[in-house]
Each structure stands twice: as C-alpha cells, then as structure tokens.
Design a protein around this motif. Structure first.
Motif, PDB file in Angstrom:
ATOM      1  N   ASN A 144       0.850  -1.190   0.000  1.00  0.00           N
ATOM      2  CA  ASN A 144       0.000   0.000   0.000  1.00  0.00           C
ATOM      3  C   ASN A 144       0.884   1.238   0.000  1.00  0.00           C
ATOM      4  N   PHE A 145       0.602   2.151  -0.910  1.00  0.00           N
ATOM      5  CA  PHE A 145       1.444   3.323  -1.107  1.00  0.00           C
ATOM      6  C   PHE A 145       0.605   4.585  -1.226  1.00  0.00           C
ATOM      7  N   ILE A 146       1.283   5.705  -1.094  1.00  0.00           N
ATOM      8  CA  ILE A 146       0.690   7.007  -1.405  1.00  0.00           C
ATOM      9  C   ILE A 146       1.738   7.758  -2.230  1.00  0.00           C
ATOM     10  N   ASP A 147       1.277   8.452  -3.270  1.00  0.00           N
ATOM     11  CA  ASP A 147       2.237   9.185  -4.096  1.00  0.00           C
ATOM     12  C   ASP A 147       2.371  10.630  -3.627  1.00  0.00           C
ATOM     13  N   ASP A 148       3.242  11.375  -4.279  1.00  0.00           N
ATOM     14  CA  ASP A 148       3.495  12.755  -3.862  1.00  0.00           C
ATOM     15  C   ASP A 148       2.376  13.710  -4.251  1.00  0.00           C
ATOM     16  N   TYR A 149       1.290  13.193  -4.838  1.00  0.00           N
ATOM     17  CA  TYR A 149       0.088  13.984  -5.105  1.00  0.00           C
ATOM     18  C   TYR A 149      -1.029  13.643  -4.116  1.00  0.00           C
ATOM     19  N   GLY A 150      -0.743  12.704  -3.181  1.00  0.00           N
ATOM     20  CA  GLY A 150      -1.730  12.292  -2.189  1.00  0.00           C
ATOM     21  C   GLY A 150      -2.655  11.175  -2.642  1.00  0.00           C
ATOM     22  N   ILE A 151      -2.376  10.550  -3.771  1.00  0.00           N
ATOM     23  CA  ILE A 151      -3.205   9.455  -4.283  1.00  0.00           C
ATOM     24  C   ILE A 151      -2.715   8.142  -3.678  1.00  0.00           C
ATOM     25  N   LYS A 152      -3.671   7.304  -3.250  1.00  0.00           N
ATOM     26  CA  LYS A 152      -3.333   6.017  -2.636  1.00  0.00           C
ATOM     27  C   LYS A 152      -3.395   4.892  -3.665  1.00  0.00           C
ATOM     28  N   TYR A 153      -2.539   3.874  -3.454  1.00  0.00           N
ATOM     29  CA  TYR A 153      -2.425   2.730  -4.355  1.00  0.00           C
ATOM     30  C   TYR A 153      -2.301   1.443  -3.540  1.00  0.00           C
ATOM     31  N   THR A 154      -2.778   0.362  -4.130  1.00  0.00           N
ATOM     32  CA  THR A 154      -2.523  -0.979  -3.628  1.00  0.00           C
ATOM     33  C   THR A 154      -2.021  -1.792  -4.816  1.00  0.00           C
ATOM     34  N   ILE A 155      -0.865  -2.423  -4.649  1.00  0.00           N
ATOM     35  CA  ILE A 155      -0.237  -3.151  -5.756  1.00  0.00           C
ATOM     36  C   ILE A 155       0.137  -4.550  -5.273  1.00  0.00           C
ATOM     37  N   ASN A 156      -0.237  -5.560  -6.081  1.00  0.00           N
ATOM     38  CA  ASN A 156       0.194  -6.933  -5.821  1.00  0.00           C
ATOM     39  C   ASN A 156       0.646  -7.559  -7.132  1.00  0.00           C
ATOM     40  N   ASP A 157       0.786  -8.863  -7.172  1.00  0.00           N
ATOM     41  CA  ASP A 157       1.303  -9.533  -8.365  1.00  0.00           C
ATOM     42  C   ASP A 157       0.418  -9.351  -9.595  1.00  0.00           C
ATOM     43  N   THR A 158      -0.882  -9.224  -9.414  1.00  0.00           N
ATOM     44  CA  THR A 158      -1.803  -9.225 -10.548  1.00  0.00           C
ATOM     45  C   THR A 158      -2.655  -7.976 -10.701  1.00  0.00           C
ATOM     46  N   LEU A 159      -2.604  -7.085  -9.714  1.00  0.00           N
ATOM     47  CA  LEU A 159      -3.495  -5.926  -9.762  1.00  0.00           C
ATOM     48  C   LEU A 159      -2.805  -4.676  -9.217  1.00  0.00           C
ATOM     49  N   TRP A 160      -2.961  -3.585  -9.940  1.00  0.00           N
ATOM     50  CA  TRP A 160      -2.460  -2.259  -9.540  1.00  0.00           C
ATOM     51  C   TRP A 160      -3.708  -1.397  -9.412  1.00  0.00           C
ATOM     52  N   VAL A 161      -4.041  -1.000  -8.191  1.00  0.00           N
ATOM     53  CA  VAL A 161      -5.244  -0.208  -7.951  1.00  0.00           C
ATOM     54  C   VAL A 161      -4.843   1.198  -7.542  1.00  0.00           C
TER      55      VAL A 161
ATOM     56  N   GLY B  56       7.900  14.449 -20.233  1.00  0.00           N
ATOM     57  CA  GLY B  56       8.053  15.857 -19.881  1.00  0.00           C
ATOM     58  C   GLY B  56       7.661  16.178 -18.443  1.00  0.00           C
ATOM     59  N   PHE B  57       7.143  15.210 -17.722  1.00  0.00           N
ATOM     60  CA  PHE B  57       6.712  15.391 -16.338  1.00  0.00           C
ATOM     61  C   PHE B  57       7.574  14.534 -15.408  1.00  0.00           C
ATOM     62  N   PRO B  58       7.499  14.781 -14.107  1.00  0.00           N
ATOM     63  CA  PRO B  58       8.275  13.946 -13.174  1.00  0.00           C
ATOM     64  C   PRO B  58       7.619  12.588 -12.952  1.00  0.00           C
ATOM     65  N   PHE B  59       8.435  11.605 -12.576  1.00  0.00           N
ATOM     66  CA  PHE B  59       7.910  10.329 -12.109  1.00  0.00           C
ATOM     67  C   PHE B  59       7.077  10.604 -10.857  1.00  0.00           C
ATOM     68  N   SER B  60       5.989   9.886 -10.679  1.00  0.00           N
ATOM     69  CA  SER B  60       5.219   9.981  -9.431  1.00  0.00           C
ATOM     70  C   SER B  60       5.990   9.212  -8.372  1.00  0.00           C
ATOM     71  N   ARG B  61       6.298   9.897  -7.272  1.00  0.00           N
ATOM     72  CA  ARG B  61       7.079   9.280  -6.199  1.00  0.00           C
ATOM     73  C   ARG B  61       6.151   8.535  -5.251  1.00  0.00           C
ATOM     74  N   MET B  62       6.597   7.353  -4.798  1.00  0.00           N
ATOM     75  CA  MET B  62       5.765   6.493  -3.957  1.00  0.00           C
ATOM     76  C   MET B  62       6.417   6.239  -2.611  1.00  0.00           C
ATOM     77  N   LYS B  63       5.586   6.293  -1.551  1.00  0.00           N
ATOM     78  CA  LYS B  63       6.065   5.903  -0.221  1.00  0.00           C
ATOM     79  C   LYS B  63       5.086   4.911   0.371  1.00  0.00           C
ATOM     80  N   LEU B  64       5.602   4.018   1.173  1.00  0.00           N
ATOM     81  CA  LEU B  64       4.827   2.962   1.800  1.00  0.00           C
ATOM     82  C   LEU B  64       3.936   3.531   2.895  1.00  0.00           C
ATOM     83  N   VAL B  65       2.711   3.036   2.985  1.00  0.00           N
ATOM     84  CA  VAL B  65       1.791   3.416   4.064  1.00  0.00           C
ATOM     85  C   VAL B  65       1.305   2.157   4.764  1.00  0.00           C
ATOM     86  N   ASP B  66       0.867   2.318   6.002  1.00  0.00           N
ATOM     87  CA  ASP B  66       0.374   1.158   6.772  1.00  0.00           C
ATOM     88  C   ASP B  66      -0.990   0.730   6.319  1.00  0.00           C
TER      89      ASP B  66
END
Length: 143
Positions: free
Chosen positions: A34-51, A133-143
């Motif tokens: 589970n991650f949050i990017d530098d725009y405040g968007i949350k993600y959940t990523i596993n082997d088969t799904l990127w949400v 032309g834009f920056p990579f979205s940076r990701m940090k781990l969240v609980d």
C-alpha cells in the motif's frame, strides 16, 4: 561421457534459472503493498493488480523486472480507456526517503499489450522530466 556432460549442463542451467527467478522476486518486493504518491493518491499493488484508489484498476499481465516496467490491461474506472493497455515504467530511488520508488504511465491508451510494450521507455536518468516531460510519481509505503 557426452551424455553426462549434457545432463550436468542441463541441471546447472535449471538451477541457475531458478536462482535468477528467486532473486527477481526478492528485488521486486519494494513495488508491492500500500502506497501514497506525492500527489496524495493512494495505491494498492500486488502480483496481478495495480489499484489507484478510489477504483481505477490495472490488471497486470506482465512484469519485466530487468527493464523495469509493467504491462497491464485497463480495468474499471478508466472511463474512455477501459479495456485498453498501459505500460508503467518504474524505478527505485536512492537517498530520497520517504520516497522509495517512482513510476510513469508511459502508455495508457494502447490498443493491445504489444503496442504498450513497444512504447519507448521513460527516461530514468531524468526522473524530474523523464515521464513524457513530467516527473515520475514518487511512492512511499503506508500502513
């Protein structure tokens, strides 16, 4: 003797390839969770799904750890791009805590997986502008 050499070579090749796959699985662990990017968007990523929360789904069909990208079929939440294909380039960051890694939607409207995969890779040498032309979205781990 020749058959023995072929047998030993085959065993060594199988051992080496299984060790390589094991090493890949370990090195990719930073991408899953589970991650949050530098725009405040949350993600959940596993082997088969990127949400991308709240409900944008990418169904992962291929991980390429050597070249650092994912190929996925767009799922629900993609109004006009549903059932198209996406290439997501990623890179691990050094000394950028709390940001662990970043990603770029290199292609997101490809007609098929092959077209998405053939899209030119993001410029990882320039993560501030290397994503079309834009920056990579940076990701940090969240609980």
């Amino acid at each position: 003797m020749k058959n023995l050499n072929i047998f030993l070579f085959t065993v060594l090749l199988i051992f080496a390839s299984s060790f390589y796959s094991f090493g890949q699985a370990i090195s990719s662990s930073f991408l899953k969770g589970n991650f949050i990017d530098d725009y405040g968007i949350k993600y959940t990523i596993n082997d088969t799904l990127w949400v991308q929360h709240l409900n944008i789904k990418y169904h992962i069909i291929k991980w390429n750890f050597a070249e650092q990208y994912v190929i996925a079929k767009n799922g629900s939440g993609h109004r006009s791009d549903e059932n198209k294909y996406t290439r997501i380039d990623f890179m691990k960051f050094e000394s950028m805590q709390p940001w662990i890694w970043g990603f770029c939607l290199t292609a997101y409207q490809a007609k098929n997986a092959q077209e998405a995969e053939q899209t030119a890779a993001a410029d990882r040498k320039n993560p501030k502008k290397g994503c079309n032309g834009f920056p990579f979205s940076r990701m940090k781990l969240v609980d």
